[in-house]
Every structure is written in C-alpha cells, then in structure tokens.
Design a protein around this motif. Structure first.
Motif, PDB file in Angstrom:
ATOM      1  N   THR A 642      51.590  94.544   6.621  1.00  0.00           N
ATOM      2  CA  THR A 642      51.780  95.821   5.918  1.00  0.00           C
ATOM      3  C   THR A 642      51.443  96.997   6.824  1.00  0.00           C
ATOM      4  O   THR A 642      52.198  97.983   6.910  1.00  0.00           O
ATOM      5  N   ASP A 643      50.332  96.902   7.524  1.00  0.00           N
ATOM      6  CA  ASP A 643      49.927  97.981   8.426  1.00  0.00           C
ATOM      7  C   ASP A 643      50.914  98.143   9.572  1.00  0.00           C
ATOM      8  O   ASP A 643      51.250  99.278   9.972  1.00  0.00           O
ATOM      9  N   ALA A 644      51.379  97.027  10.115  1.00  0.00           N
ATOM     10  CA  ALA A 644      52.317  97.089  11.244  1.00  0.00           C
ATOM     11  C   ALA A 644      53.628  97.730  10.815  1.00  0.00           C
ATOM     12  O   ALA A 644      54.215  98.551  11.541  1.00  0.00           O
ATOM     13  N   MET A 645      54.129  97.355   9.649  1.00  0.00           N
ATOM     14  CA  MET A 645      55.401  97.911   9.184  1.00  0.00           C
ATOM     15  C   MET A 645      55.277  99.404   8.911  1.00  0.00           C
ATOM     16  O   MET A 645      56.196 100.186   9.210  1.00  0.00           O
ATOM     17  N   ALA A 646      54.163  99.822   8.344  1.00  0.00           N
ATOM     18  CA  ALA A 646      53.967 101.253   8.091  1.00  0.00           C
ATOM     19  C   ALA A 646      53.941 102.030   9.401  1.00  0.00           C
ATOM     20  O   ALA A 646      54.562 103.102   9.519  1.00  0.00           O
ATOM     21  N   GLU A 647      53.245 101.493  10.383  1.00  0.00           N
ATOM     22  CA  GLU A 647      53.152 102.165  11.679  1.00  0.00           C
ATOM     23  C   GLU A 647      54.516 102.268  12.351  1.00  0.00           C
ATOM     24  O   GLU A 647      54.924 103.353  12.809  1.00  0.00           O
ATOM     25  N   GLN A 648      55.233 101.171  12.418  1.00  0.00           N
ATOM     26  CA  GLN A 648      56.511 101.187  13.119  1.00  0.00           C
ATOM     27  C   GLN A 648      57.598 101.937  12.352  1.00  0.00           C
ATOM     28  O   GLN A 648      58.509 102.506  12.965  1.00  0.00           O
ATOM     29  N   SER A 649      57.509 101.986  11.027  1.00  0.00           N
ATOM     30  CA  SER A 649      58.471 102.761  10.244  1.00  0.00           C
ATOM     31  C   SER A 649      58.336 104.246  10.531  1.00  0.00           C
ATOM     32  O   SER A 649      59.331 104.982  10.539  1.00  0.00           O
ATOM     33  N   ARG A 650      57.121 104.700  10.761  1.00  0.00           N
ATOM     34  CA  ARG A 650      56.927 106.116  11.114  1.00  0.00           C
ATOM     35  C   ARG A 650      57.585 106.443  12.447  1.00  0.00           C
ATOM     36  O   ARG A 650      58.029 107.562  12.675  1.00  0.00           O
ATOM     37  N   ILE A 651      57.669 105.441  13.334  1.00  0.00           N
ATOM     38  CA  ILE A 651      58.222 105.667  14.673  1.00  0.00           C
ATOM     39  C   ILE A 651      59.721 105.432  14.702  1.00  0.00           C
ATOM     40  O   ILE A 651      60.486 106.225  15.265  1.00  0.00           O
ATOM     41  N   HIS A 652      60.184 104.348  14.071  1.00  0.00           N
ATOM     42  CA  HIS A 652      61.567 103.902  14.230  1.00  0.00           C
ATOM     43  C   HIS A 652      62.415 104.072  12.967  1.00  0.00           C
ATOM     44  O   HIS A 652      63.605 103.737  12.989  1.00  0.00           O
ATOM     45  N   GLY A 653      61.831 104.566  11.883  1.00  0.00           N
ATOM     46  CA  GLY A 653      62.587 104.742  10.656  1.00  0.00           C
ATOM     47  C   GLY A 653      62.463 103.549   9.726  1.00  0.00           C
ATOM     48  O   GLY A 653      61.932 102.500  10.092  1.00  0.00           O
ATOM     49  N   SER A 654      62.981 103.699   8.521  1.00  0.00           N
ATOM     50  CA  SER A 654      62.789 102.665   7.497  1.00  0.00           C
ATOM     51  C   SER A 654      63.851 101.572   7.514  1.00  0.00           C
ATOM     52  O   SER A 654      63.680 100.536   6.875  1.00  0.00           O
ATOM     53  N   ASP A 655      64.960 101.795   8.244  1.00  0.00           N
ATOM     54  CA  ASP A 655      66.024 100.785   8.305  1.00  0.00           C
ATOM     55  C   ASP A 655      65.714  99.785   9.411  1.00  0.00           C
ATOM     56  O   ASP A 655      65.905 100.056  10.597  1.00  0.00           O
TER      57      ASP A 655
END
Length: 773
Positions: A642-655
C-alpha cells in the motif's frame, strides 16, 4: 535617464563580452586537454618503435617488439586517456587524497594510513622477481613520458590541480591493494553485527545475515554475541566511517557472473567462456580495452589504468575471467590494555608498535596521525576512540608476501588451463574465482590466501588476549577449491558459495543468494549447442529468480485497497522479467524496497551496506514466521505494498499500465568530482534507462532510490575455436576526459547488449608512433 540606461547597457554588453571571452578561453583550455589522435612521441627507455592504431572507439592496438616496450606504450596510453583516474586510485589507496581535494579526503586518508596500504605495497615490491619488476618499471616510464609531454594538460582536472605527480612502480601495486579491500568486506559485517549485539535478539541478528544463503548445507555456528563493555559503541562508530572509496570502489559488496562449457555444448566444438565482473558505475569506468601484439604473443581484453597487465581477456591460447569468492579474510580482535603503551598477549604484556603518519592537506595544515599496531594488526578503534575499547584488524589481503603482480604476469603468459592454475596460486590477493578455458577444456581455481583460525568463525570480533581465535597461518593454492574438466562439462559461478560448509579450509559464513547462478544453469540447459551470440544474450538476461521465488506467496495476499489489488493482479501474470519498458518490475521493486525498510525499522535497525540484501528478505517472505516480522509477515507485506503504490502513484500517475521500470531505474555514470558539485553535475554524469536489478544477470544494483550504480562494467564472450572473434564491451567509454567523444561512447551499446571485437586490424581514426629517445 536615457544616458543612465545607455551607460548600463554598455556595462552589460561589456560584461557579456567578458563572459563570452572567459567561456571561450575555458573551452580552448578544455580542448587542449584532448590528446592528439595522430603523431609521434619519443619515450625515454623504449628499445624500438611501437606502433599504435586507434579505432573509432579510441581502443588501441599496440604492436611492439617486446613485452617491456608494450608495457611502456600501455602506460603512455593509460595516462593519455585516464591520468586523473589513475592518480585518484593510487592516492585513495595510499591515503593521499587530501593533498588534492583538501579536508574532504581526510577520513579516507586516516583509514588508509592506519591500514598501512602503501607500506604493504612497498614491502611487496621489494620481493618481486626481476621480470615482473621490469614490466612495472617500463609501465611507469610510459606514464611519466606522458606527464612530461602534457603536464597540466594531462586531463581537464589538472587545469585546476596542476601537473600530476610522477608515477612509480609501487603505484601499480596500489590498484590491487584497493581491489583487495573493496572485494573483501567482512570487517564491515563484523562491525555491524558487533554494533547490534545485545541491542537486538539473537534470532533477529541471525536473520539479518542468513547463514545458509547461497547454497544448501548445514548452518554455521549461531551468532551469540559476548563482547566487552563499550565495544558495541565503538563498532557502531567505525561502521559508519569505513572507507567510501572513490569510484569504481563504491560499494562494500560486489558481484560478478562467469560460466564456461566444454566442446560438447558448443556449435564450434571448442570450449566457450563468458564473464562480466561487476563493479561500481563511474565516469570513467574501471576498465580500458586494448589489444597488444608482441612477437609470438597477443593479449586482448580489459586492462586497468594503473596496471601493466591484461586483467581480463585472452592471450591467443587461453581466455579467463574472475568473480569474487566472498571469502572471509578479515577479522577483528578485541585487545586488552596492559598500561598506556602495551596490550595483553598469551605470553604477557607486549608494547604497541607505534609510527607517525604525516598527512598533507591542500590549503590546510598537515595532520600527524599516530598509528598503534598489535600482533594482529593496527588498532582501527583509534580512529574514533583512542581511549576506549581496542579493536585491531587482521587482513590477509594486506599480509606480507603478496605476489599478485607476479601471478597476474604469469597468467598473461599461460599457454593452457594447467599453467593458469599454477598462476592462480601466485595471485595471493584478492580471493577470486578464476575461470579459464583453453582449446582442450575448462577449469576454475580460487586465488588468494585464506586465514586458518584456531577457533571461531570470524563472524564477530574475537578475543585478542588469549589466542583462542588467533590465525595460525594463511593457506592458498591447491588447498583452495579447484575444478578442472568437470564431468558435467560446465562451470558456473555467480558469487554463490563455491564449496560446501565442510570444505577443509573454512571460507566464511556470509554468502550471496544463488539466484544468478541458478539462472545461468537454466539458460545453459535450455540450449543444447551454444554460440557466442547465445552467451552474449545470457549476459543481458533480465529474469529475476528472486522475484520468481517469492511471487507465489506475494500474489496470494489480499490487500484492502484498490491500487494494491491492481498491483497484485499485474504481478500474478508476470514472469519476473525486469524489463525497462514494463510496469511490473517497478511495482515489485518498490514493494520490496518498502518491505525491507519496514523490517529494519520495526527492529530499530538503520540501513547499512554491511547488511545482507535480498538474502535477508526472501526467508522472511517464504517462511510462516520470521523473527524480523515478529511472526507472520503478511500484515507487513500488505502495508508495504500500500505504501509503495501510494508513493509511486504520486510520481508516475495512477494508471499502472503507463508505468515503466526504466523511467525510475537508470544506470548512472558520474565523475567522482564533478558528480558531487550540483552546478557541474550534468557535465560529468550520464544516465540511461536500464533493465535488470540486483538479482538478474543484467545486474543493475541500486542506491539512492532506484538509481543503478553497480553492475557489469565489462562483458566478454570467448569461443576458443576463434579467439579473434571474442566479444567485448565496457562502460561508459574509453576516455576519462568529459569533453572527449569517447567518454560515453559505449553506454548505449552496453545497455542494449551490443559488443565489439578486438581483432588484429580495424579501421583507424588515429595513429601514434612511439619511438626511442
């Protein structure tokens, strides 16, 4: 008002003209540091004319009448293209960086002076046979000829620093000493374990360094710390200040891949060999390609600037490569004071051997460093606490009688596998897995010297006063693992354990995971008849067996949030390939990074390069209960995702479908000085999207997020049926001059798996004639 505006305009115009003039003058000076591609140079001591052809990549083909003349020419060429790198390496090893970079070099210099690296090299130089010493002297003469000819134009850096100091034969031995330190990092693990002793439970301490990593076998002795008061604090301070070597010596851990098969498994019917030693990425890189032809003899492959020998390559009859064995050749000893000037031994008090080291500091006062030595070695604890607990270090790679130069010289001349095995016994440091092939077969020989311990396993500092954990000697040569003409017809090493735990010579406790070695064996078995092309393709394979091992457990998890569930769905269909254009490697790497950080944080442990890597994480995922998790790891794994996905979504977007591993994971090649200066960093740094990770054959180990800073700085493939067609690549380029067209010329080819050959002839874009003076 108009007059004031006009006056201001004139001032600004004048400043602009001045700025352009300064930049122009700077550009001219930088251009003058580029060595000419054509010309003639007189070299004092050269016996006959040497012809040097330079191809489009700046790779020299040296044609000389003797081995000594070839060494002199190589020294000249190394200095021509890599003088600053050579200078920094010898200074780092000798503890003389501060003379050039000021106080920033003091930490390194104090440590190297305490270890006595240059003193060790000077002692070894006096024991070399005449022919090897002559080669070192000839090489030094070539380096000095370039320094005399070019002065402060020997490299862009010397426009600021002034002309480089002249080269000496002993300076060439310092490269091997530095490699020995870099490739044997057990003292870091000992210090880290000692620093955690009694602060974490024994089962947690053991889980941080799994005893059976790298192969099956009985576990080594349990880690049960019993250290005197104060040692933990001193060990923690020392672990934090251990050498951060200049590039390419950037990591305390290392890895490499090598494999060979005999003629039963090749299309040509002759043995084949592949090797890609892994070191820190830098600009310039560790290796310098060259071909050297002398009457009746050829050498082709990777040389190391500062050294007159072919380190990795072929000599027309054999081909060879190295991987790091990972043996434990360093031990810490807790010494007991016996008054202010002595320490206890089994025979009673003994005075310290004391010497003073003078460290010259650029733009600062000299520093006088007092070094105390015991029978085990120097007191490294004096670096942080001269009055506290005494920790001495014993290092086999700095023990007297190192004949590595003689052994490498003999390897360059070896006509067959048997002769290479004899040369391996003379390479007393570092401890490496030397893989060799000739037309008839293949062999693997462990080089170096291993300590024979009276007791203990070297995992933690031992007692120095009673002799219970003393070294009783060093052993090497035939006593170490050797494999010649194996019945299976193949030899493989990816730094995993080279011999079983019950091997007669104790090699050590800590071993890397065997993911790369297992993948090599998979790929060898998948193709019945190999070619140079299939071997080269294996070297850039991106499948992570670590990922494949843990994915079945990870994909059975049921996260509560939608992004994490989407990530699990992608990973469930993923093959474990760490390709640059795919989203799954980024999801997996980010998840594992967060999970590792969570494990350390919940146990109150800071990140340390001395800790085991994924060897620590894999058992936590695969076992029902882990000491690191405090029970089942499922909850921590779900939260980490969960933490990893939140971090990377902020950088690379939600798709998630648009995520790409290469966007986050880039190989970085940075100049050791320019790369540290923010406003000049871009001039001295190259980046390229990279596949792979720490566990793949295309190795791209990470630091600072997902930046790849460690991997195969050299790759080579040899088919013994035609060594002239051997394939090579280095990175980032041949030249160490940032304004040279050959500074970054191999980066993309390296990333894409392309190679070059070093045949006897090639189209020339430059030509040098070196003549006797």
């Amino acid at each position: 008002m108009r007059r004031a505006v006009r006056a201001l305009g004139k001032v600004l115009a004048g400043l602009l003209v001045l700025l352009v003039a300064i930049l122009g003058a700077g550009g001219v000076l930088l251009w003058l540091t580029l060595p000419p591609g054509f010309g003639q140079e007189r070299l004092p001591g050269l016996a006959a004319t040497v012809d040097v052809g330079l191809d489009a990549d700046g790779v020299p083909r040296i044609r000389a009448g003797s081995e000594a003349d070839a060494a002199m020419a190589l020294g000249y060429l190394h200095a021509r293209d890599r003088m600053f790198q050579m200078d920094m390496t010898r200074r780092a090893a000798a503890g003389e960086l501060s003379e050039v970079i000021g106080g920033l070099g003091l930490s390194n210099d104090r440590q190297m002076r305490v270890l006595g690296v240059r003193r060790s090299a000077e002692a070894d130089l006096r024991l070399l046979p005449a022919d090897t010493l002559a080669l070192l002297d000839a090489y030094a003469a070539g380096v000095n000829a370039l320094i005399t000819a070019r002065g402060r134009f020997a490299g862009a850096e010397y426009l600021v620093l002034g002309s480089p100091r002249r080269w000496a034969a002993v300076d060439s031995l310092l490269w091997s000493k530095m490699m020995g330190l870099y490739l044997s990092g057990n003292w870091r693990a000992e210090l880290a374990r000692a620093g955690l002793a009694e602060r974490v439970p024994p089962d947690v301490l053991a889980a941080l360094w799994p005893a059976t990593a790298g192969g099956e076998g009985r576990p080594e002795a349990a880690l049960v710390p019993s250290l005197p008061p104060g040692v933990r604090e001193v060990a923690t301070q020392l672990a934090a200040m251990l050498p951060s070597f200049p590039a390419p010596f950037t990591l305390p851990s290392s890895a490499s891949d090598e494999w060979a098969v005999d003629g039963r498994f090749t299309a040509s019917g002759a043995p084949m060999l592949a090797g890609d030693p892994h070191l820190g990425f830098a600009m310039p890189g560790t290796w310098y390609l060259a071909r050297i032809d002398t009457p009746g003899h050829v050498l082709a492959g990777a040389t190391a600037p500062g050294v007159p020998f072919m380190v990795l390559g072929h000599n027309g009859r054999i081909a060879w490569t190295f991987t790091n064995t990972g043996a434990d050749v360093q031990d810490l000893f807790v010494e007991t004071p016996a008054g202010p000037d002595a320490y206890m031994t089994p025979d009673g008090p003994r005075p310290f051997a004391v010497r003073d080291e003078v460290i010259h500091v650029r733009d600062g006062a000299d520093e006088i460093l007092r070094v105390r030595e015991t029978r085990h070695g120097p007191l490294i604890s004096d670096l942080v606490s001269p009055r506290g607990p005494l920790l001495a270090i014993a290092m086999a790679n700095l023990a007297p009688g190192d004949t590595a130069a003689t052994g490498l010289h003999a390897l360059n001349r070896a006509p067959d596998v048997a002769a290479a095995g004899r040369a391996a016994g003379m390479i007393t440091a570092p401890v490496q897995n030397l893989l060799v092939a000739d037309r008839a077969g293949i062999g693997l020989f462990v080089t170096g010297r291993i300590p024979i311990r009276r007791g203990g396993d070297g995992a933690l500092p031992g007692r120095g006063d009673d002799g219970s954990t003393d070294w009783t000697g060093l052993t090497g040569g035939d006593a170490l693992p050797r494999f010649v003409a194996p019945p299976s017809g193949r030899l493989v090493n990816g730094n995993e354990r080279i011999a079983p735990p019950d091997f007669p010579v104790y090699l050590g406790r800590d071993w890397p995971g065997d993911w790369r070695a297992r993948r090599i064996r998979e790929l060898l078995s998948a193709t019945p008849s190999h070619t140079a092309a299939s071997f080269a393709a294996m070297q850039v394979d991106t499948v992570s067996l670590f990922a494949r091992d843990v994915l079945p457990v990870l994909t059975r998890l049921t996260p509560d949030d939608a992004p994490a569930r989407a990530a699990i769905a992608l990973l469930a269909r993923w093959s474990g390939q760490m390709d640059a254009g795919r989203p799954e490697p980024l999801i997996f790497a980010a998840w594992m990074k967060h999970f590792r950080a969570t494990l350390l944080d919940r146990n109150g442990i800071g990140e340390s390069a001395a800790l085991a890597g994924w060897e620590m994480v894999e058992p936590a995922i695969l076992t029902a209960d882990s000491p690191l998790c405090g029970g089942p790891c499922g909850p921590l794994l779900r939260q980490s995702l969960t933490d990893a996905m939140a971090e990377q979504s902020r950088i690379h977007g939600s798709d998630l479908a648009l995520w790409q591993w290469g966007a986050a994971h880039q190989a970085v090649f940075a100049h050791p000085l320019l790369g540290a200066i923010p406003w000049l960093r871009a001039l001295g740094t190259a980046r390229i999207a990279s596949p792979g990770d720490d566990t793949t054959l295309f190795r791209a180990a990470m630091r600072n997020g997902f930046d790849a800073i460690h991997g195969a700085a050299f790759r080579a493939v040899y088919d013994l049926s035609n060594l002239e067609a051997s394939r090579f690549v280095i990175t980032p380029g041949q030249s160490g001059n940032i304004v040279s067209g050959n500074a970054w010329n191999f980066v993309q080819r390296w990333r894409d798996g392309a190679t070059v050959t070093l045949g006897a002839t090639a189209p020339e874009t430059g030509h040098l004639v070196l003549t006797p003076q």
